[in-house]
Write an enzyme that holds these catalytic residues in place. Structure first.
Site, PDB file in Angstrom:
ATOM      1  N   TYR A 184      24.887 -93.681  18.524  1.00  0.00           N
ATOM      2  CA  TYR A 184      24.626 -94.727  18.035  1.00  0.00           C
ATOM      3  C   TYR A 184      22.920 -94.878  19.054  1.00  0.00           C
ATOM      4  O   TYR A 184      23.275 -94.594  20.497  1.00  0.00           O
ATOM      5  CB  TYR A 184      25.010 -96.145  17.408  1.00  0.00           C
ATOM      6  CG  TYR A 184      24.450 -96.835  16.971  1.00  0.00           C
ATOM      7  CD1 TYR A 184      23.948 -97.440  15.758  1.00  0.00           C
ATOM      8  CD2 TYR A 184      24.411 -98.001  18.643  1.00  0.00           C
ATOM      9  CE1 TYR A 184      22.828 -98.372  15.779  1.00  0.00           C
ATOM     10  CE2 TYR A 184      23.461 -99.061  17.714  1.00  0.00           C
ATOM     11  CZ  TYR A 184      23.114 -99.722  16.797  1.00  0.00           C
ATOM     12  OH  TYR A 184      22.013-100.444  16.085  1.00  0.00           O
ATOM     13  N   THR A 230      21.930 -96.902  20.781  1.00  0.00           N
ATOM     14  CA  THR A 230      21.628 -97.645  22.358  1.00  0.00           C
ATOM     15  C   THR A 230      23.006 -97.046  23.077  1.00  0.00           C
ATOM     16  O   THR A 230      22.703 -97.320  24.413  1.00  0.00           O
ATOM     17  CB  THR A 230      22.176 -99.131  21.849  1.00  0.00           C
ATOM     18  OG1 THR A 230      23.233 -98.941  21.295  1.00  0.00           O
ATOM     19  CG2 THR A 230      21.445-100.315  21.292  1.00  0.00           C
ATOM     20  N   LYS A 231      23.247 -96.134  22.459  1.00  0.00           N
ATOM     21  CA  LYS A 231      25.000 -95.640  23.205  1.00  0.00           C
ATOM     22  C   LYS A 231      24.032 -94.540  24.130  1.00  0.00           C
ATOM     23  O   LYS A 231      23.258 -94.451  24.534  1.00  0.00           O
ATOM     24  CB  LYS A 231      25.581 -94.349  21.937  1.00  0.00           C
ATOM     25  CG  LYS A 231      26.284 -95.530  21.499  1.00  0.00           C
ATOM     26  CD  LYS A 231      27.006 -97.025  22.100  1.00  0.00           C
ATOM     27  CE  LYS A 231      28.064 -97.377  20.772  1.00  0.00           C
ATOM     28  NZ  LYS A 231      27.529 -98.532  19.677  1.00  0.00           N
ATOM     29  N   THR A 232      25.576 -94.156  25.181  1.00  0.00           N
ATOM     30  CA  THR A 232      25.059 -93.055  25.798  1.00  0.00           C
ATOM     31  C   THR A 232      24.148 -91.925  26.140  1.00  0.00           C
ATOM     32  O   THR A 232      23.070 -91.323  27.126  1.00  0.00           O
ATOM     33  CB  THR A 232      25.941 -92.769  27.404  1.00  0.00           C
ATOM     34  OG1 THR A 232      27.411 -92.176  25.717  1.00  0.00           O
ATOM     35  CG2 THR A 232      26.953 -94.514  28.183  1.00  0.00           C
TER      36      THR A 232
END
Ligand SMILES: Cc1ncc(COP(=O)(O)O)c(C=O)c1O
Length: 404
Positions: free
Chosen positions: A194, A196-198
Site C-alpha cells: 500500500y 504508505t508501506k515500507t
C-alpha cells in the site's frame, strides 16, 4: 530532496524515483498491462530476496496479489478456514485483519496485547483458548491465529508458534507493516505494498508460504478459480484457448504495471529500511530521556525481533489525564505536522462491538496503548531538518498541555 522545513510535513510519502517511473513506462509501452512476465519476475525476485535475507533454503512460495487484504483472505481460505470457525486476532489492528475472517463466514475472536507492547499477548492468547469448552475445542472450531507485526515491530513468534502447535491452529502472519524484517515462520505471511508501506506499488501485496498445496490453492483462487493464469492463455503461443473453472475464486491478481514498480522498490528495500531506521533512531534518542513519553519497544528494548521495519513510529504519551493525546494531535496538526493514530481498536468499532457484544474494558492493554498513541511522520526521504522540526514541535506542544 529539497529542505522544506517551513512547510507542512506529511505523515507519509512514498519514495519514488526515476527507475520506478521508467519501469511503469516500460510496461505502459509494452502492450501488456495486466498480470504477466513482470509479476512473475517480481515473485521470483521477492523469493530470492527472502532467501538471501534470511539464509533460508526451504521451499518458499511467493504469490503477488492486489492487496494484503486479498492476500490474508486467500491465505485463510487456503488454510481451510470456513463457516463457523474461530480465528484469533488482536483487537489492536486494522480492520483488514479481522474482516477477511468474516468474508469466509468465520468469526474473529479478539485477544489483548501484551503490556507495554503493541502485539498480541501469548499469555492472553493461551488464556482465551484454555477457556473454550471441550466441545468447541474437539470440534476444531478455533482454526487459526493472525499475529500482526504492528508498525514493523515483530511479535513473539516462538511463543505464538508453540501455542498454535498445542491447539492445532494455523498461523497466518499479518506482515503488512514489516517487510523486509519479518521472516515468516507461520503457515503463511502477507506483506502489503500500500502507498504508505515500507515498499510500495500504490496498492499490492505478497503472500509467502512454504507449503506447495497452500501455494497452489492461493494461485488458483486469486484468479477466478481458474487452473491457469491469464497471461499463459493469451501470450504463450503454444497455449490453448481451453481452461477450466474448478472453484468460485476471486480476482486478486497484481497487474504488471504495479509489479514493475514493485521490482524497483524491492531492489531499494535495504536502503529504504535504513532511512526509516535512521529517523526512528533520532526520535528514540530525542524522546527516551523524557518521562512524558514512551518510545516504541524495539528489538533492544524488549521487542521480540532481530530489528524493526519501522513502518510506523508509535510514540506513546505517558499521561494520566484523558484527552491529552487528542489535544496534542490537534496542536501538531495546527503546526503542520502530519500525524495519525494506530489503531482505533476493533473491539470498539460499531460492527465488531455490536456483533460480538464487546465492552471497552474487555481489552485493557489495548485501550491503554490506543489512548496514548500518536504515530509520528516516518518516511524515506524525510530529511534531518524535517525530523528535527517534528521533534521540536512535539516537545513544544507537549510543554503547553497539562499532562496530569
Ligand atoms: C495491520 C494491517 N493489515 C492489513 C492491512 C491491509 O493492507 P492492504 O491495504 O494492502 O490491503 C493493513 C493496511 O494498512 C494493515 O495496517
Amino acid at each position: 530532496m529539497a529542505d522544506n522545513t517551513d512547510g507542512d510535513i506529511p505523515f507519509a510519502r512514498p519514495f519514488i524515483g526515476r527507475e520506478e517511473e521508467e519501469a511503469a513506462l516500460r510496461v505502459l509501452r509494452s502492450g501488456w498491462l495486466t498480470t504477466g512476465a513482470e509479476a512473475l519476475a517480481f515473485e521470483k525476485e521477492f523469493a530470492q530476496f527472502l532467501k538471501d535475507a534470511f539464509l533460508r533454503n526451504d521451499g518458499l512460495h511467493c504469490l503477488a496479489v492486489n492487496s494484503a487484504t486479498s492476500g490474508l483472505h486467500l491465505a485463510l481460505e487456503a488454510c481451510g478456514v470456513g463457516e463457523g470457525d474461530m480465528v484469533l486476532v488482536p483487537s489492536y489492528t486494522f480492520t483488514a485483519t479481522a474482516e477477511v475472517v468474516r468474508y469466509l463466514g468465520a468469526d474473529p475472536v479478539f485477544v489483548d496485547i501484551a503490556p507495554g507492547t503493541f502485539h498480541i499477548d501469548p499469555a492472553a492468547l493461551e488464556k482465551v483458548l484454555s477457556k473454550l469448552s471441550p466441545d468447541i475445542l474437539s470440534a476444531g472450531k478455533p482454526k487459526a491465529v493472525i499475529p500482526v507485526h504492528f508498525g514493523g515491530l515483530l511479535c513473539d513468534m516462538e511463543a505464538i508458534m508453540d501455542i498454535a502447535r498445542r491447539y492445532n491452529l494455523k498461523v497466518i502472519e499479518d506482515a503488512a507493516h514489516s517487510f523486509p524484517i519479518a521472516r515468516i515462520t507461520g503457515d503463511a505471511g502477507v506483506f502489503s505494498f500500500y502507498a504508505t508501506k515500507t515498499i510500495t506499488t500504490g496498492e499490492g501485496g505478497m503472500v509467502v508460504c512454504h507449503n506447495e498445496d497452500i501455494a497452489r490453492r492461493i494461485s488458483i483462487m486469486r484468479s477466478h478459480g481458474i487452473d491457469r493464469p491469464a497471461w499463459n492463455r493469451y501470450s504463450d503461443v503454444g497455449a490453448t484457448w481451453y481452461y477450466e473453472v474448478t472453484e468460485a475464486g476471486y480476482k486478486y491478481n497484481l497487474p504488471d504495471l504495479l509489479a514493475a514498480v514493485g521490482r524497483v522498490q524491492l531492489s531499494r528495500a535495504w536502503e529504504l529500511l535504513r532511512m526509516r531506521q535512521d529517523i526512528a533512531a533520532a526520535y528514540d534518542s530525542a524522546f527516551s530521556g523524557d518521562d512524558r513519553f514512551l518510545i516504541p519497544p524495539t528489538a533492544s528494548t524488549g521487542g521480540a525481533g532481530p530489528g524493526d521495519a519501522r513502518h510506523l513510529y508509535p510514540l506513546r504519551l505517558n499521561l494520566r489525564r484523558p484527552g491529552v493525546r487528542d489535544e496534542v494531535i490537534q496542536k501538531l496538526k495546527a503546526a503542520g505536522i502530519g500525524v495519525s493514530v494506530h489503531f482505533i481498536p476493533l473491539h470498539i468499532m460499531p460492527y465488531y462491538k455490536n456483533r460480538y457484544g464487546l465492552a471497552e474494558d474487555d481489552f485493557p492493554e489495548t485501550m491503554k496503548a490506543f489512548r496514548r498513541e500518536i504515530s509520528l511522520p516516518i518516511w524515506p526521504g524525510m530529511d534531518k531538518a524535517q525530523v528535527e522540526r517534528v521533534i521540536g514541535v512535539v516537545r513544544e506542544v507537549t510543554d503547553t498541555v497539562r499532562y496530569f
